[in-house]
Design an enzyme around this catalytic site. Structure first.
Site, mmCIF file in Angstrom:
data_model
loop_
_atom_site.group_PDB
_atom_site.id
_atom_site.type_symbol
_atom_site.label_atom_id
_atom_site.label_comp_id
_atom_site.label_asym_id
_atom_site.label_seq_id
_atom_site.Cartn_x
_atom_site.Cartn_y
_atom_site.Cartn_z
ATOM 1 N N GLU A 124 2.055 -15.119 1.300
ATOM 2 C CA GLU A 124 0.881 -16.009 1.274
ATOM 3 C C GLU A 124 -0.216 -15.437 0.381
ATOM 4 O O GLU A 124 -0.639 -14.285 0.563
ATOM 5 C CB GLU A 124 0.358 -16.180 2.710
ATOM 6 C CG GLU A 124 -0.780 -17.186 2.819
ATOM 7 C CD GLU A 124 -1.248 -17.388 4.259
ATOM 8 O OE1 GLU A 124 -0.455 -17.165 5.201
ATOM 9 O OE2 GLU A 124 -2.421 -17.745 4.425
ATOM 10 N N LYS A 143 -3.356 -15.817 14.334
ATOM 11 C CA LYS A 143 -2.417 -15.914 13.202
ATOM 12 C C LYS A 143 -2.949 -15.094 12.021
ATOM 13 O O LYS A 143 -2.205 -14.389 11.338
ATOM 14 C CB LYS A 143 -2.240 -17.385 12.805
ATOM 15 C CG LYS A 143 -1.185 -17.642 11.753
ATOM 16 C CD LYS A 143 -1.672 -17.549 10.331
ATOM 17 C CE LYS A 143 -0.604 -17.952 9.326
ATOM 18 N NZ LYS A 143 -0.987 -17.687 7.943
ATOM 19 N N ASP A 162 10.123 -4.547 13.220
ATOM 20 C CA ASP A 162 10.492 -5.860 13.755
ATOM 21 C C ASP A 162 9.224 -6.674 14.055
ATOM 22 O O ASP A 162 8.629 -6.535 15.126
ATOM 23 C CB ASP A 162 11.331 -5.626 15.026
ATOM 24 C CG ASP A 162 11.795 -6.903 15.681
ATOM 25 O OD1 ASP A 162 11.278 -7.987 15.338
ATOM 26 O OD2 ASP A 162 12.676 -6.816 16.552
ATOM 27 N N HIS A 198 -9.505 -18.936 -1.223
ATOM 28 C CA HIS A 198 -8.067 -19.119 -1.068
ATOM 29 C C HIS A 198 -7.484 -19.835 -2.285
ATOM 30 O O HIS A 198 -6.459 -19.432 -2.827
ATOM 31 C CB HIS A 198 -7.780 -19.913 0.209
ATOM 32 C CG HIS A 198 -6.324 -20.099 0.456
ATOM 33 N ND1 HIS A 198 -5.513 -19.084 0.896
ATOM 34 C CD2 HIS A 198 -5.520 -21.172 0.281
ATOM 35 C CE1 HIS A 198 -4.281 -19.523 0.997
ATOM 36 N NE2 HIS A 198 -4.253 -20.792 0.632
HETATM 37 C C1 MEV Z 1 -4.624 -18.190 6.998
HETATM 38 O O1 MEV Z 1 -3.335 -17.675 6.790
HETATM 39 C C2 MEV Z 1 -5.309 -17.443 8.109
HETATM 40 C C3 MEV Z 1 -6.669 -17.974 8.523
HETATM 41 O O2 MEV Z 1 -6.564 -19.360 8.856
HETATM 42 C C4 MEV Z 1 -7.111 -17.173 9.707
HETATM 43 C C5 MEV Z 1 -8.340 -17.698 10.402
HETATM 44 O O3 MEV Z 1 -8.632 -18.878 10.331
HETATM 45 O O4 MEV Z 1 -8.996 -16.853 11.086
HETATM 46 C C6 MEV Z 1 -7.645 -17.873 7.394
#
Ligand code: MEV
Length: 438
Positions: free
Chosen positions: A85, A279, A295, A392
């Site tokens: 990513e 995430k 792992d 991003h």
């Molecule tokens: C993107 O891979 C992860 C984010 O969405 C995490 C977050 O929102 O804290 C940027």
């Protein structure tokens, strides 16, 4: 409806498997070339990869990048990350640099115990089973003496075991629950080998002890638990609130930390946000786990269960703004190894561990968790100021240009242009069209 079941696939040679799969694809010749182009040029290395798992026909590449300037407890690291990513490594690197200028990350291993269970049913009274537990434990430990000898020499081994009555959850359900110290290995094979031996011992004990004869003990399964709430690491950053005065031109230090605190608290109360918050943490942790041959599925599963330990799923980080100090921490279970498994077999995992100066498992727990916190800090910083898309999409620009098969020259012009313009698929398309029409 009758399905066409393929038999004997695993017994085909690698080339036969590859050909068979290529034949399923729209252009078998192109598919074959593509798959072969990802074979490693050194036959020995390719053989190693073929044998990591099963039915291997080719390899699947992920980028391997570095987050430099990661200062942890006064020691500087260049941390390898494997992730596809865009912007994750940049986010970790930015955060690391930001915090390196403020004393770096702090960390401690809170606890270091793994666990596993023999799950069994027993139709007699629990007390009858537990009455002779000391004898049983002695016998069980004796059975695994040869398996545990090496681990004990390294300072680890079996820490303790207990019988647990689970019959209030499922009829006749009990556990032999065992705690382990697996030192620098993640320990799955060690734990599972011990547990299977304990299961056999338990069966034998139930069959042969005179007092137990009227009842039946049935072993259901023996397996380590990937939930490791006693293998915990805590990492944190701290600084004066005033140190955020130039974090973003649009916001004062006080407003920034207030919004940041609110964002952390939202992840505590709203599951929609909590999952995304976590995430982002695992973006960093998984990338380090992958780079070091660990792992990541086990790490994720444990982390998410920990996030739900109070009966509702919550964000994994905590914040305090007392006495004008920003203190931001991440605590989570992280069972990770630096010996055994792929850590020495995968040439890039070995290289990663060398780059990290051969860390112990405890040290790697701290490094991985720090990268998780670094990624999360960067994400919240962007989210609470100018939003995530600006940065991003800038990082994603090269991917979009690749979709349009841009040349190096076009890429260089585009990168310059989009320093001052908003990136989107449409904007890149327009930019390239006008460039190509000139
Ligand atoms: C993107 O891979 C992860 C984010 O969405 C995490 C977050 O929102 O804290 C940027």
């Amino acid at each position: 409806m009758k399905k066409n079941i393929l038999t004997g696939f695993s017994r085909l040679t690698k080339i036969q498997k590859l050909d068979l799969i290529a034949a399923q694809l729209p252009d078998p010749e192109v598919a074959t070339d593509t798959m072969r182009s990802f074979w490693h040029p050194h036959a020995g290395t390719q053989r190693l990869f073929d044998e990591f798992s099963e039915n291997t026909i080719t390899n699947y590449f992920f980028p391997y990048g570095i987050a430099p300037n990661v200062l942890i407890n006064g020691k500087m690291y260049m941390v390898p990350m494997v992730i596809e990513e865009s912007s994750v490594i940049a986010a970790a690197a930015n955060s690391a640099k930001f915090w390196a200028e403020k004393g770096g990350f702090h960390s401690e291993v809170v606890s270091f115990i793994k666990n596993g269970q023999v799950h069994f049913t027993w139709d007699g009274p629990f007390e009858v089973l537990t009455a002779e537990f000391a004898t049983l434990e002695r016998r069980l430990r004796k059975r695994t003496a040869t398996i545990t000898a090496n681990m004990e020499q390294r300072g680890g081994g079996v820490l303790g075991m207990e019988l647990i009555d689970m019959s209030h959850k499922l009829p006749n359900y009990y556990q032999l629950s065992v705690k382990f110290d697996t030192r620098d290995s993640m320990g799955a094979n060690f734990i599972n080998s011990c547990l299977e031996e304990y299961a056999a011992g338990l069966r034998e004990y139930a069959e042969n002890m005179p007092g137990l004869a009227p009842w039946k003990l049935d072993v259901i399964m023996s397996i380590l638990s990937n939930y490791t709430p006693e293998c915990l690491v805590k990492v944190w950053v701290e600084s004066d609130i005033s140190s955020f005065s130039s974090i973003d031109p649009s916001i004062s230090a006080e407003d920034f930390v207030r919004k940041f605190e609110m964002a952390v608290n939202i992840a505590k109360v709203d599951v929609n946000r909590a999952v995304t918050h976590n995430k982002g943490i695992f973006n960093g942790i998984d990338a380090v786990a992958l780079a070091t041959g660990n792992d990541f599925r086990a790490i994720e599963a444990s982390g998410h269960a920990w996030a739900a330990r109070e009966g509702k799923y919550q964000g994994l980080t905590d914040i305090s703004l007392e006495n004008n100090r920003f203190n931001y921490s991440l605590t989570l279970p992280l069972s990770i190894g630096t010996v055994g498994g792929l850590t020495s077999l995968h040439p890039m995992a070995r290289l990663s561990l060398d780059l990290l100066k051969d860390p112990s498992a405890k040290e790697l727990m701290q490094i991985a968790a720090v990268i998780g916190l670094a990624n999360n800090f960067s994400a919240l910083k962007s989210l609470t100021t100018r939003g995530i898309q600006l940065g991003h999409m800038k990082m994603h620009l090269l991917n979009i240009l690749n979709v349009y098969s841009a040349t190096d020259y076009e890429k260089a012009l585009a990168v310059e242009h989009f320093k001052h313009h908003k990136v989107s698929h449409k904007a890149v398309d327009d930019f390239l069209t006008s460039l190509r029409n000139q």
